[in-house]
Design a protein around this motif. Sequence first.
Motif, PDB file in Angstrom:
ATOM      1  N   PRO A  22     -93.860 -24.702 -55.663  1.00 46.27           N
ATOM      2  CA  PRO A  22     -93.547 -25.957 -56.361  1.00 46.27           C
ATOM      3  C   PRO A  22     -93.267 -25.756 -57.847  1.00 46.27           C
ATOM      4  O   PRO A  22     -92.618 -26.602 -58.468  1.00 46.27           O
ATOM      5  CB  PRO A  22     -94.799 -26.805 -56.142  1.00 46.27           C
ATOM      6  CG  PRO A  22     -95.873 -25.843 -55.798  1.00 46.27           C
ATOM      7  CD  PRO A  22     -95.211 -24.713 -55.087  1.00 46.27           C
ATOM      8  N   ASN A  31     -91.990 -21.149 -50.806  1.00 47.69           N
ATOM      9  CA  ASN A  31     -91.381 -22.261 -51.532  1.00 47.69           C
ATOM     10  C   ASN A  31     -92.382 -22.755 -52.575  1.00 47.69           C
ATOM     11  O   ASN A  31     -93.195 -23.630 -52.325  1.00 47.69           O
ATOM     12  CB  ASN A  31     -91.021 -23.385 -50.545  1.00 47.69           C
ATOM     13  CG  ASN A  31     -90.318 -24.535 -51.233  1.00 47.69           C
ATOM     14  OD1 ASN A  31     -89.798 -24.411 -52.327  1.00 47.69           O
ATOM     15  ND2 ASN A  31     -90.323 -25.685 -50.571  1.00 47.69           N
ATOM     16  N   GLU A  86     -85.801 -35.139 -58.181  1.00 51.25           N
ATOM     17  CA  GLU A  86     -85.011 -34.283 -59.049  1.00 51.25           C
ATOM     18  C   GLU A  86     -84.781 -34.939 -60.412  1.00 51.25           C
ATOM     19  O   GLU A  86     -84.479 -36.129 -60.499  1.00 51.25           O
ATOM     20  CB  GLU A  86     -83.660 -33.978 -58.393  1.00 51.25           C
ATOM     21  CG  GLU A  86     -82.798 -33.008 -59.190  1.00 51.25           C
ATOM     22  CD  GLU A  86     -81.490 -32.699 -58.482  1.00 51.25           C
ATOM     23  OE1 GLU A  86     -80.686 -31.941 -59.051  1.00 51.25           O
ATOM     24  OE2 GLU A  86     -81.272 -33.235 -57.368  1.00 51.25           O
ATOM     25  N   TRP A  90     -89.584 -25.952 -58.604  1.00 54.78           N
ATOM     26  CA  TRP A  90     -88.829 -27.156 -58.282  1.00 54.78           C
ATOM     27  C   TRP A  90     -88.308 -27.819 -59.560  1.00 54.78           C
ATOM     28  O   TRP A  90     -89.074 -28.028 -60.516  1.00 54.78           O
ATOM     29  CB  TRP A  90     -89.711 -28.169 -57.542  1.00 54.78           C
ATOM     30  CG  TRP A  90     -90.196 -27.701 -56.193  1.00 54.78           C
ATOM     31  CD1 TRP A  90     -89.817 -26.590 -55.513  1.00 54.78           C
ATOM     32  CD2 TRP A  90     -91.172 -28.354 -55.385  1.00 54.78           C
ATOM     33  NE1 TRP A  90     -90.488 -26.502 -54.323  1.00 54.78           N
ATOM     34  CE2 TRP A  90     -91.331 -27.585 -54.213  1.00 54.78           C
ATOM     35  CE3 TRP A  90     -91.926 -29.516 -55.524  1.00 54.78           C
ATOM     36  CZ2 TRP A  90     -92.207 -27.929 -53.197  1.00 54.78           C
ATOM     37  CZ3 TRP A  90     -92.804 -29.880 -54.514  1.00 54.78           C
ATOM     38  CH2 TRP A  90     -92.939 -29.089 -53.361  1.00 54.78           C
ATOM     39  N   TYR A 111     -87.032 -28.884 -52.463  1.00 56.26           N
ATOM     40  CA  TYR A 111     -87.837 -29.918 -53.112  1.00 56.26           C
ATOM     41  C   TYR A 111     -87.362 -31.302 -52.658  1.00 56.26           C
ATOM     42  O   TYR A 111     -86.262 -31.440 -52.101  1.00 56.26           O
ATOM     43  CB  TYR A 111     -87.710 -29.800 -54.638  1.00 56.26           C
ATOM     44  CG  TYR A 111     -86.274 -29.872 -55.124  1.00 56.26           C
ATOM     45  CD1 TYR A 111     -85.701 -31.093 -55.481  1.00 56.26           C
ATOM     46  CD2 TYR A 111     -85.486 -28.725 -55.204  1.00 56.26           C
ATOM     47  CE1 TYR A 111     -84.386 -31.176 -55.905  1.00 56.26           C
ATOM     48  CE2 TYR A 111     -84.171 -28.798 -55.633  1.00 56.26           C
ATOM     49  CZ  TYR A 111     -83.622 -30.009 -55.978  1.00 56.26           C
ATOM     50  OH  TYR A 111     -82.318 -30.086 -56.395  1.00 56.26           O
TER      51      TYR A 111
END
Length: 266
Positions: A205, A203, A176, A208, A171
């Motif tokens: 989302p 991957n 973050e 994340w 991500y």
Amino acid sequence: MGSTCIKVTKYFLFLFNLLFFILGAVILGFGVWILADRSSFVFVLQNSSLLKVVAYVFIGVGAATMLMGFLGCVGTVNEVRCLLGLYFAFLLLILITQVAAGVLFYFNMDKVKQDVGGIVIKLIQNYKDDQEDRLQEIWDYVQVQGKCCGWISFYNWTENAELMNRTNVTYPCACEKKRDDDIHSVGKGFCEAPDANRTESINSPEDWPVYHEGCMEKVQKWLQDNLGIILGVCVGVAVIELLGMLLSVCLCRHVHSEDYSKVPKY
């Protein structure tokens, strides 16, 4: 008009022109700031053609305002009717230009917002990991300070091919979620989740650990706050312009003889 009234008018007009000169320098400074800033979100917006036009209008109006302030001071002190008349005419022209530019910008605000959105989306799509790029650094800073991710939402980052080609949970570091006392550390590039032990090769989302809210509303609020300051300065200049025009007409009407020997020679 008595001699005392003429003197008072002269001093007030000189004061207005001095203030006028200073505010003209401020407007010119705003225009230069829009074009030259490299340390804030304005740098991202410098690809907007409309914003560049607005910046050049500010620079032109600011320079002309400073020139007219100087001519007004000279014409006032020396009571030269031709300079006072020229000062009034150019002041009227500058005022009309300012009003026209303000109306143009007001009715094109939606286009500015679209330009900003397009610039940010393109920046996200072309974002590269481990690349030193000033635009990327500023966008990272915006996301960290705004506690937001992407433009409309964090899903905007799914348009980045390099990020979505990662097989582990990866991500944007700047998105973050962090504690309030940790927002001053700006993450760069892409980060892998420490617990990304998964068998699937997607991957997603949804996995994340990032903010889900986009930065659009916060960036638009930042723009409105800064544009409010600029427009406030412009309104102040316009009021001084109107007062200067009125005082120059009053003084010009009561300067009966034209003495060009009063004009300073260089």
